[in-house]
Write a protein that holds these residues in place. Structure first.
Motif, PDB file in Angstrom:
ATOM      1  N   ARG A 247       0.843  -1.199   0.000  1.00  0.00           N
ATOM      2  CA  ARG A 247       0.000   0.000   0.000  1.00  0.00           C
ATOM      3  C   ARG A 247       0.877   1.248   0.000  1.00  0.00           C
ATOM      4  N   HIS A 248       0.374   2.290  -0.616  1.00  0.00           N
ATOM      5  CA  HIS A 248       1.014   3.599  -0.544  1.00  0.00           C
ATOM      6  C   HIS A 248       0.886   4.122   0.886  1.00  0.00           C
ATOM      7  N   ILE A 249       1.908   4.784   1.368  1.00  0.00           N
ATOM      8  CA  ILE A 249       1.874   5.414   2.689  1.00  0.00           C
ATOM      9  C   ILE A 249       1.686   6.911   2.467  1.00  0.00           C
ATOM     10  N   PRO A 250       0.478   7.401   2.699  1.00  0.00           N
ATOM     11  CA  PRO A 250       0.215   8.821   2.431  1.00  0.00           C
ATOM     12  C   PRO A 250       0.892   9.746   3.440  1.00  0.00           C
ATOM     13  N   ILE A 251       1.187  10.958   2.970  1.00  0.00           N
ATOM     14  CA  ILE A 251       1.724  11.999   3.849  1.00  0.00           C
ATOM     15  C   ILE A 251       0.817  13.217   3.739  1.00  0.00           C
ATOM     16  N   PRO A 252       0.701  14.003   4.784  1.00  0.00           N
ATOM     17  CA  PRO A 252      -0.164  15.179   4.746  1.00  0.00           C
ATOM     18  C   PRO A 252       0.242  16.139   3.623  1.00  0.00           C
ATOM     19  N   GLY A 253      -0.752  16.626   2.899  1.00  0.00           N
ATOM     20  CA  GLY A 253      -0.537  17.613   1.853  1.00  0.00           C
ATOM     21  C   GLY A 253      -0.272  17.046   0.473  1.00  0.00           C
ATOM     22  N   GLU A 254      -0.045  15.743   0.347  1.00  0.00           N
ATOM     23  CA  GLU A 254       0.285  15.195  -0.969  1.00  0.00           C
ATOM     24  C   GLU A 254      -0.867  15.307  -1.958  1.00  0.00           C
ATOM     25  N   GLU A 255      -2.083  15.404  -1.440  1.00  0.00           N
ATOM     26  CA  GLU A 255      -3.239  15.538  -2.341  1.00  0.00           C
ATOM     27  C   GLU A 255      -3.205  16.857  -3.112  1.00  0.00           C
ATOM     28  N   ASN A 256      -2.400  17.795  -2.688  1.00  0.00           N
ATOM     29  CA  ASN A 256      -2.262  19.084  -3.378  1.00  0.00           C
ATOM     30  C   ASN A 256      -1.192  19.073  -4.461  1.00  0.00           C
ATOM     31  N   ILE A 257      -0.481  17.982  -4.580  1.00  0.00           N
ATOM     32  CA  ILE A 257       0.581  17.869  -5.584  1.00  0.00           C
ATOM     33  C   ILE A 257      -0.032  17.381  -6.889  1.00  0.00           C
ATOM     34  N   PRO A 258       0.229  18.069  -7.998  1.00  0.00           N
ATOM     35  CA  PRO A 258      -0.364  17.653  -9.280  1.00  0.00           C
ATOM     36  C   PRO A 258       0.401  16.476  -9.892  1.00  0.00           C
ATOM     37  N   ALA A 259       0.231  15.310  -9.280  1.00  0.00           N
ATOM     38  CA  ALA A 259       0.926  14.118  -9.749  1.00  0.00           C
ATOM     39  C   ALA A 259       0.030  12.908  -9.547  1.00  0.00           C
ATOM     40  N   LEU A 260       0.379  11.825 -10.200  1.00  0.00           N
ATOM     41  CA  LEU A 260      -0.302  10.559  -9.970  1.00  0.00           C
ATOM     42  C   LEU A 260       0.161  10.044  -8.611  1.00  0.00           C
ATOM     43  N   ILE A 261      -0.751   9.916  -7.686  1.00  0.00           N
ATOM     44  CA  ILE A 261      -0.411   9.454  -6.351  1.00  0.00           C
ATOM     45  C   ILE A 261      -0.924   8.025  -6.214  1.00  0.00           C
ATOM     46  N   ALA A 262      -0.057   7.155  -5.815  1.00  0.00           N
ATOM     47  CA  ALA A 262      -0.373   5.730  -5.751  1.00  0.00           C
ATOM     48  C   ALA A 262      -1.391   5.404  -4.673  1.00  0.00           C
ATOM     49  N   THR A 263      -2.179   4.385  -4.955  1.00  0.00           N
ATOM     50  CA  THR A 263      -2.961   3.698  -3.941  1.00  0.00           C
ATOM     51  C   THR A 263      -2.143   2.502  -3.456  1.00  0.00           C
ATOM     52  N   ALA A 264      -1.448   1.878  -4.422  1.00  0.00           N
ATOM     53  CA  ALA A 264      -0.611   0.719  -4.115  1.00  0.00           C
ATOM     54  C   ALA A 264       0.471   0.575  -5.185  1.00  0.00           C
ATOM     55  N   ILE A 265       1.499  -0.172  -4.825  1.00  0.00           N
ATOM     56  CA  ILE A 265       2.582  -0.531  -5.735  1.00  0.00           C
ATOM     57  C   ILE A 265       2.546  -2.049  -5.881  1.00  0.00           C
ATOM     58  N   VAL A 266       2.619  -2.517  -7.122  1.00  0.00           N
ATOM     59  CA  VAL A 266       2.639  -3.953  -7.395  1.00  0.00           C
ATOM     60  C   VAL A 266       3.855  -4.226  -8.266  1.00  0.00           C
ATOM     61  N   GLN A 267       4.616  -5.266  -7.924  1.00  0.00           N
ATOM     62  CA  GLN A 267       5.801  -5.581  -8.712  1.00  0.00           C
ATOM     63  C   GLN A 267       5.820  -7.070  -9.039  1.00  0.00           C
ATOM     64  N   PHE A 268       6.064  -7.367 -10.325  1.00  0.00           N
ATOM     65  CA  PHE A 268       6.199  -8.737 -10.798  1.00  0.00           C
ATOM     66  C   PHE A 268       7.620  -8.937 -11.291  1.00  0.00           C
ATOM     67  N   ALA A 269       8.206 -10.078 -10.997  1.00  0.00           N
ATOM     68  CA  ALA A 269       9.510 -10.447 -11.535  1.00  0.00           C
ATOM     69  C   ALA A 269       9.283 -11.488 -12.623  1.00  0.00           C
TER      70      ALA A 269
END
Length: 105
Positions: free
Chosen positions: A43-65
């Motif tokens: 899961r993404h670990i949110p930080i205060p104020g990140e919702e104001n950043i104009p970027a794609l903010i993760a809900t989760a990270i998934v990695q496949f090898a």
């Protein structure tokens, strides 16, 4: 070996149980293809104020090898992968950014 790292960003917040189910479904369907060697999701670990950043903010990270780019292409073309993605997109729309890269560590 190649890692396929996905940054998954749902349009609306998901209940914990729904996000857990999404991550379980994606991991299971990709492992079931036989082309994915391992998978990990966090899961993404949110930080205060990140919702104001104009970027794609993760809900989760998934990695496949996977062994190589051929295995990655086959994994996403395997039966079931598109069905799981389409089912989740129809229920809870999301965006994905990804990178294919060598292991970071």
């Amino acid at each position: 070996m190649i890692n396929h790292t996905m940054i998954v960003s749902f349009d609306q917040p998901l209940p914990t149980t729904e996000l857990d189910q999404y991550l379980e479904d994606i991991e299971r369907v990709m492992l079931d293809t036989g082309f994915v060697q391992s998978t990990v999701a966090r899961r993404h670990i949110p930080i205060p104020g990140e919702e104001n950043i104009p970027a794609l903010i993760a809900t989760a990270i998934v990695q496949f090898a996977v062994a190589d780019t051929d295995a990655l292409a086959k994994a996403f073309a395997a039966p079931g992968a598109h069905e799981v993605i389409a089912r989740w997109q129809s229920r809870h729309p999301y965006k994905v950014a990804w990178a294919n890269h060598e292991p970071l560590a």
